[in-house]
Scaffold this active site. Structure first.
Site, PDB file in Angstrom:
ATOM      1  N   CYS A 168       0.726  -1.211   0.011  1.00 45.46           N
ATOM      2  CA  CYS A 168      -0.033  -0.080   0.120  1.00 45.46           C
ATOM      3  C   CYS A 168       0.933   1.157  -0.032  1.00 45.46           C
ATOM      4  O   CYS A 168       1.805   1.468   1.094  1.00 45.46           O
ATOM      5  CB  CYS A 168      -0.758  -0.095   1.237  1.00 45.46           C
ATOM      6  SG  CYS A 168      -1.774   1.619   1.251  1.00 45.46           S
ATOM      7  N   LYS A 207       1.440  -9.897  -0.224  1.00 43.47           N
ATOM      8  CA  LYS A 207       1.256  -9.145  -1.490  1.00 43.47           C
ATOM      9  C   LYS A 207       2.214  -7.562  -1.218  1.00 43.47           C
ATOM     10  O   LYS A 207       1.986  -7.123  -0.264  1.00 43.47           O
ATOM     11  CB  LYS A 207       0.031  -8.869  -1.826  1.00 43.47           C
ATOM     12  CG  LYS A 207      -0.313  -7.909  -2.902  1.00 43.47           C
ATOM     13  CD  LYS A 207      -1.911  -7.506  -3.228  1.00 43.47           C
ATOM     14  CE  LYS A 207      -2.165  -6.966  -4.638  1.00 43.47           C
ATOM     15  NZ  LYS A 207      -1.771  -5.273  -4.305  1.00 43.47           N
ATOM     16  N   ASN A 268       1.119  -9.708 -10.850  1.00 42.31           N
ATOM     17  CA  ASN A 268       0.113  -8.814 -10.763  1.00 42.31           C
ATOM     18  C   ASN A 268       0.359  -7.369 -11.312  1.00 42.31           C
ATOM     19  O   ASN A 268       1.728  -7.020 -11.099  1.00 42.31           O
ATOM     20  CB  ASN A 268      -0.394  -8.471  -9.364  1.00 42.31           C
ATOM     21  CG  ASN A 268      -1.168  -7.141  -9.111  1.00 42.31           C
ATOM     22  OD1 ASN A 268      -1.060  -6.153  -8.367  1.00 42.31           O
ATOM     23  ND2 ASN A 268      -2.483  -7.024  -9.785  1.00 42.31           N
ATOM     24  N   ARG A 293      -7.815  -3.385 -11.558  1.00 41.44           N
ATOM     25  CA  ARG A 293      -8.576  -2.224 -12.104  1.00 41.44           C
ATOM     26  C   ARG A 293      -9.805  -2.728 -13.152  1.00 41.44           C
ATOM     27  O   ARG A 293     -10.332  -2.226 -13.702  1.00 41.44           O
ATOM     28  CB  ARG A 293      -7.674  -1.290 -12.406  1.00 41.44           C
ATOM     29  CG  ARG A 293      -6.830  -0.452 -11.324  1.00 41.44           C
ATOM     30  CD  ARG A 293      -5.886   0.533 -11.960  1.00 41.44           C
ATOM     31  NE  ARG A 293      -4.688  -0.318 -12.118  1.00 41.44           N
ATOM     32  CZ  ARG A 293      -3.639   0.133 -13.050  1.00 41.44           C
ATOM     33  NH1 ARG A 293      -3.677   1.268 -13.196  1.00 41.44           N
ATOM     34  NH2 ARG A 293      -2.735  -0.749 -13.455  1.00 41.44           N
TER      35      ARG A 293
HETATM   36  C1  LIG Z   1      -8.830   1.693  -5.936  1.00 40.14           C
HETATM   37  C2  LIG Z   1      -7.715   0.629  -5.433  1.00 40.14           C
HETATM   38  C3  LIG Z   1      -7.652   0.090  -4.332  1.00 40.14           C
HETATM   39  C4  LIG Z   1      -6.677  -0.685  -3.951  1.00 40.14           C
HETATM   40  N1  LIG Z   1      -6.586  -1.406  -2.502  1.00 40.14           N
HETATM   41  C5  LIG Z   1      -5.611  -2.371  -2.346  1.00 40.14           C
HETATM   42  C6  LIG Z   1      -5.875  -2.746  -1.312  1.00 40.14           C
HETATM   43  O1  LIG Z   1      -6.511  -2.335  -0.383  1.00 40.14           O
HETATM   44  N2  LIG Z   1      -4.611  -3.868  -0.804  1.00 40.14           N
HETATM   45  C7  LIG Z   1      -3.829  -4.183  -1.816  1.00 40.14           C
HETATM   46  O2  LIG Z   1      -3.009  -5.046  -1.584  1.00 40.14           O
HETATM   47  N3  LIG Z   1      -3.780  -3.591  -3.257  1.00 40.14           N
HETATM   48  C8  LIG Z   1      -4.720  -2.590  -3.335  1.00 40.14           C
HETATM   49  N4  LIG Z   1      -4.657  -2.012  -4.637  1.00 40.14           N
HETATM   50  C9  LIG Z   1      -3.767  -2.332  -5.586  1.00 40.14           C
HETATM   51  C10 LIG Z   1      -4.287  -3.554  -6.564  1.00 40.14           C
HETATM   52  O3  LIG Z   1      -4.697  -4.598  -5.401  1.00 40.14           O
HETATM   53  C11 LIG Z   1      -3.251  -3.962  -7.526  1.00 40.14           C
HETATM   54  O4  LIG Z   1      -2.048  -4.549  -6.985  1.00 40.14           O
HETATM   55  C12 LIG Z   1      -2.987  -2.813  -8.563  1.00 40.14           C
HETATM   56  O5  LIG Z   1      -4.166  -2.191  -8.889  1.00 40.14           O
HETATM   57  C13 LIG Z   1      -2.301  -3.383  -9.890  1.00 40.14           C
HETATM   58  O6  LIG Z   1      -3.048  -4.190 -10.414  1.00 40.14           O
HETATM   59  P1  LIG Z   1      -3.954  -4.096 -11.741  1.00 40.14           P
HETATM   60  O7  LIG Z   1      -2.930  -3.315 -12.756  1.00 40.14           O
HETATM   61  O8  LIG Z   1      -4.719  -5.273 -12.164  1.00 40.14           O
HETATM   62  O9  LIG Z   1      -5.168  -2.904 -11.194  1.00 40.14           O
HETATM   63  C14 LIG Z   1      -5.725  -1.145  -4.985  1.00 40.14           C
HETATM   64  C15 LIG Z   1      -5.911  -0.405  -6.142  1.00 40.14           C
HETATM   65  C16 LIG Z   1      -6.766   0.283  -6.613  1.00 40.14           C
HETATM   66  C17 LIG Z   1      -6.849   0.862  -7.960  1.00 40.14           C
END
Ligand SMILES: Cc1cc2nc3c(=O)[nH]c(=O)nc-3n(C[C@H](O)[C@H](O)[C@H](O)COP(=O)(O)O)c2cc1C
Length: 444
Positions: A168, A207, A268, A293
């Protein structure tokens, strides 16, 4: 405690790369984490403000395959019917399960908060339904004892897996050394790993991002530390904390982590299509893929990946369905109905619990209604891009004052646009489709 606010932020995919489908690679049919079989090997990424129980069930169900035909009546959607959409024949031995989404995860939850909460409030944070298994609960924090206590709470609540968030980037999380803040302190991470591992018997995963910045990349070391301390899998969002969401996810680091450890590695970052998912597997050899996303923009993504995998397995040629306008209507209508139903359920539970504090209950109810409408608006912003005339629908939804008004706007829109050409191929999310409503508490 700081109030959660939803803000409009630009969280774009930076000049996304269009991958062609690789010839041989496909997402594995399953991966085993500890004693939990994840089939197929796809994971819905935790997303604060997004992946609550309603969204998780929506995604899991939207990814289902059935053989009987849809009898959906657009005026009166029924959940069973919603999911009964005929998919290209999917060999369930290949996908192993009915849903194309193998694992869902909660939004991140503060270990400090959880360990201090009263039992009733905890339950609200850790709400999930039986049909969500297998499900993983994600925690963040920096204190080993508190994290261990919270991991026990998660285990007692019946979760299949507990996950530690080391990715985070939010300032207020990093400021207390949580999330990606810990990436600068591997010895503290090791203390946390040991404390949680000793506290629970369910599988324990982590993660993380690749490091704090380019001068401080720790992902390989961290993955080895996880393996040495008995963690059962790790998931890597292949960016540094300083990258935020900019640039391309650097999948080569997923490959490096995979080379370094024997525990399953979940890749990821930047998967937007089944082609991307298979390419990530081809380039990194990862054991599973995690998608964030793209899920709210294209809830069919998991189903498309499973269809591709199954058809490739069966015929040598991979194909997958693209949602029609009608499918999109049913999906948005279903999700909104699920939000409204969840509020009704919570209200009923609250009434039973708190007849005596009606005034207080009223405030809570109003707040929940506001939250649900906020979520509808958030989802509409993601989901209606690519739908012809979607801009007008978004405007109407944003002007709606309550859940029923939102649903009425959706119904009216699709009634008056029944035969629009299908531009809804969100697998290729268009340039202006990448405005995401994000949750300020998570993504600063
Ligand atoms: C709105 C939002 C909230 C997120 N909240 C978390 C979370 O609570 N815990 C976490 O490990 N990652 C969180 N992430 C990161 C996502 O889990 C992921 O690692 C990141 O979006 C990259 O993956 P993607 O390209 O498939 O979106 C968040 C991402 C977004 C956009």
């Amino acid at each position: 405690m700081m109030k959660k606010r939803y803000t409009l932020e630009q969280k774009k995919w930076d000049s996304p790369i269009e991958h062609a489908m690789p010839t041989h690679a496909r997402v594995p049919a399953s991966v085993t984490i500890g004693n939990v079989v994840i089939a197929p090997a796809t994971v819905l990424a935790p997303m604060a403000g997004v992946t609550d129980t309603v969204f998780r069930r929506f995604i899991k169900n939207a990814s289902q395959f059935t053989t009987h035909e849809s009898t959906t009546n657009p005026g009166a959607p029924h959940l069973e019917e919603m999911w009964a959409q005929d998919a290209t024949a999917v060999n369930q031995e290949t996908t192993n399960q009915q849903s194309g989404c193998g694992l869902i995860m909660t939004e991140f939850t503060s270990a400090d908060g959880l360990s201090r909460m009263r039992e009733t409030k905890r339950k609200r944070y850790l709400t999930y339904y039986d049909d969500e298994h297998p499900i993983s609960a994600q925690l963040f924090g920096s204190n080993p004892e508190t994290l261990a206590d919270s991991a026990r709470i998660v285990q007692d609540a019946g979760f299949d897996i507990v996950d530690l968030n080391l990715g985070c980037p939010a300032k207020r999380v990093v400021a207390c050394n949580g999330g990606s803040g810990l990436l600068k302190d591997l010895p503290q991470i090791e203390r946390i790993f040991k404390a949680i591992r000793a506290a629970v018997t369910i599988p324990f995963t982590v993660k993380f991002r690749i490091g704090w910045n380019d001068a401080h990349i720790v992902c390989v070391e961290l993955a080895k530390l996880a393996e040495d301390n008995g963690l059962n899998a790790c998931a890597l969002h292949a960016r540094t904390r300083e990258d935020g969401y900019t640039g391309q996810a650097r999948w080569e680091y997923i490959a490096a982590v995979k080379d370094a450890v024997k525990i399953p590695v979940i890749g990821n970052g930047d998967i937007r299509t089944p082609e991307d998912a298979a390419t990530m597997v081809e380039k990194t050899n990862c054991d599973a893929v995690m998608i964030g996303r793209t899920a709210p923009a294209n809830p069919w993504i998991f189903r498309q990946i499973a269809q591709y995998t199954a058809s490739k397995e069966a015929t040598g040629v991979g194909t997958y369905d693209h949602p029609t306008n009608d499918d999109r209507y049913r999906m948005i209508r279903t999700y909104f109905q699920m939000l409204v139903d969840e509020i009704a359920l919570e209200e009923a539970a609250e009434t039973a619990r708190a007849e005596a504090i009606i005034a207080q209950g009223q405030i809570a109810r109003e707040k929940r209604n506001r939250d649900a409408v906020g979520k509808m608006k958030q989802f509409a912003a993601w989901f209606t891009h690519g739908v012809p005339g979607g801009g007008a629908l978004r405007k109407q939804i944003f002007e709606s004052k309550n859940g029923n008004a939102v649903i009425a706007a959706v119904e009216q829109f699709f009634e008056t646009h029944p035969n629009l050409p299908d531009e809804a191929d969100t697998a290729a999310v268009q340039d202006d489709d990448k405005t995401l409503l994000t949750e300020a508490a998570y993504c600063d």
